[in-house]
Design an enzyme around this catalytic site. Sequence first.
Site, PDB file in Angstrom:
ATOM      1  CB  SER A 550      -0.781  -0.111   1.299  1.00 32.83           C
ATOM      2  OG  SER A 550      -1.883   0.863   1.218  1.00 32.83           O
ATOM      3  CG  HIS A 665      -5.696  -2.280   0.220  1.00 36.83           C
ATOM      4  ND1 HIS A 665      -5.070  -1.956  -0.841  1.00 36.83           N
ATOM      5  CD2 HIS A 665      -5.110  -1.599   1.561  1.00 36.83           C
ATOM      6  CE1 HIS A 665      -3.982  -1.174  -0.316  1.00 36.83           C
ATOM      7  NE2 HIS A 665      -4.065  -0.948   0.859  1.00 36.83           N
TER       8      HIS A 665
END
Length: 690
Positions: A550, A665
Amino acid sequence: MAKYTLLLLAIFGINNTVNAQEDKYLWLEEVDGEKALSFVNEQNKATFDKLSKEKDYQSIYDQCLAIFNSSERIAYPSINGNYVYNFWKDKNHERGIWRRCLLTDYKSGKLNWETLLDIDELSKKDNKKWVFKGASGLHPTYTKFLISLSNGGGDATIIREFDVDKKAFIKDGFQTEEAKGWASYVDENTIAIATNFGEKTMTDSGYPRLAKLWKRGTSLDSAQLIYEGKKEDVGVWCGVYHDGSKTYTYVSRAITIFNSEKLFWHNNQMVSLDIPLDADINSLLNDQLIVTLKSDWKVENSTFKSGTLISLTLSELLKGKKSIKTIIVPDEFSSVDGVATTKNKVLINMLSNVTNKLFVFSFDGEKWQSKQVKAPEYGTIGIITTDDTSDEYFFNFQNFITPSTLFAADAKENTLKEVKSLPAFFDASKYEVKQYKAKSKDGTLVPYFLVAAKNLKTDGNNPTLIYAYGGFGSSSQPYYASAVGVSWLDKGGVYVLANIRGGGEFGPNWHQAGLKEKRQNVFDDLYAVSEDVIAKKITSSKHLGVMGGSNGGLLVGVAFTQRPELYNAIVCEVPLLDMQRYNKLLAGASWMGEYGNPDIPEEWEYIKKYSPYQNLKAEMNYPEVFFTTSTRDDRVHPGHARKMVAKMNDMGYKTFYYENMEGGHAGASTNEQTAKIDALIYSYLLKKLK
């Protein structure tokens, strides 16, 4: 081509066209586009075919899957009323089961679990790849829950109301369509909800901007509007605080990711609390609103320093008056890591030199007093769950070589007992943990942990992996990484966890030192740690790799484009990489408080200096990077990784790429998917660094 580019501009809501036509890889931002998925499948196959043939792949996969599915794992509790609730995945429950047992049985070790909802069965019935995203219960009876389910693991969920006694969804109960949103019970027949209410009700970041009160038996369209944010806000959050017999509905209007207006629905009107926008509300107990300050706050003749934990009398604050008490003032090497409340006490988890200490605080009406919990030292403590009908709670302790251990504790008596510990999934007696500090470019000392064999030879030949994040005030702390143990340490690897700026290890200032135009500090900190392990002859550039996901994916993307000579392996997971367009993709606009706005020339001026996608150059000696992402990641767009790989491949660079078709995610939805990705990653690292 021009016509196709304009179509993409319309699809993705691009409101600036600077360099858009120069980007010939925009088609890879079409998440489910036929051409884009063909590219993904081709890359996936090439990566899997190559890395799955590495000699350690199968053993790593088997060992990781056995760990993830082990029946010896800790069934972490969530206390709701008389029961403990738990979500569990194993080889027989790939997508998991939501279950409960009596709290009294759990504490005595009699785990008589009652399955409430089988996600595998529900997925088959609905023909969906459901991922359980949590449940919010009806206080104080907890007979009903609002369950959030994601199709494929993304942040967007549907919400369905569930009766735990009947073990069934409630016909004609509260239910929403798929959206990024949230809901909480105000009472049995009312919920506070923020969701997609229709056209023009979402922000530029893709989050709700309206909060409503929805009555049972009425349509969502007729729900009472209690707050409306702005389109350019990050989003509007809503929820409920319980304080004894009192219930408060609150709304948080996130102006940026770090600044939010805090409001309470009081006497049928919305009251904005007069506290700093960048402060965080942690909890509420006995009319004391617990707040962490992120900047200095001057109130009349007093100044409360950044990082301080304070309390304000809520009943007075709702009248516009401030009655403030200081709870704790961290020093330069510590920060507030977590706050939770029991019936009568406040639990405060402090981070000191990147390890935790736990305290119980009491308020006598005038001042706060504390006692330290005699928890294990030199590791990470996590408050797991508390009981609002008593002073009992559970916390977890772990470090790199100590298996996670669950403790039951009593805040009133300040006692604790061990409930369960993970088995030793690898032989930790062979390893030792040391903490060092590296000097960054501007002289700042940056701590890092090093986990290595006790008999480590400092000859510069040890395969070494650095993991770092460095953003959003998120601290990187010691943890029992069983998968790292069997996949890396037991294969001769050295593991480093770097506590670089941008994180929250040393409070708000440590985070703010890496914001926007100061971002290069974060990257320089990583290079300092990397150079320090090389200077200590633990490793060399040939044997050094770095991993991040991320924001950490952005970090390592910058690392190999700025300092390619420093690393021989890069694992770049669910990354941001195209920083010129990140704010146009999915939730990207919400992060401009962290990175800056690339549409403002002055801010693009510093962003463009490090944006990995724009800084790729021909004829460089880049390491062979391994990128991972997920098709169903609706937070960080998979287009970042896709475009980077396509651009690098066209420039003649070799890459590895694996995009899981679900997982959001997190990158994976099931234990099997996680084990597969881990096996690919560690096979790659062993191939490149040994």
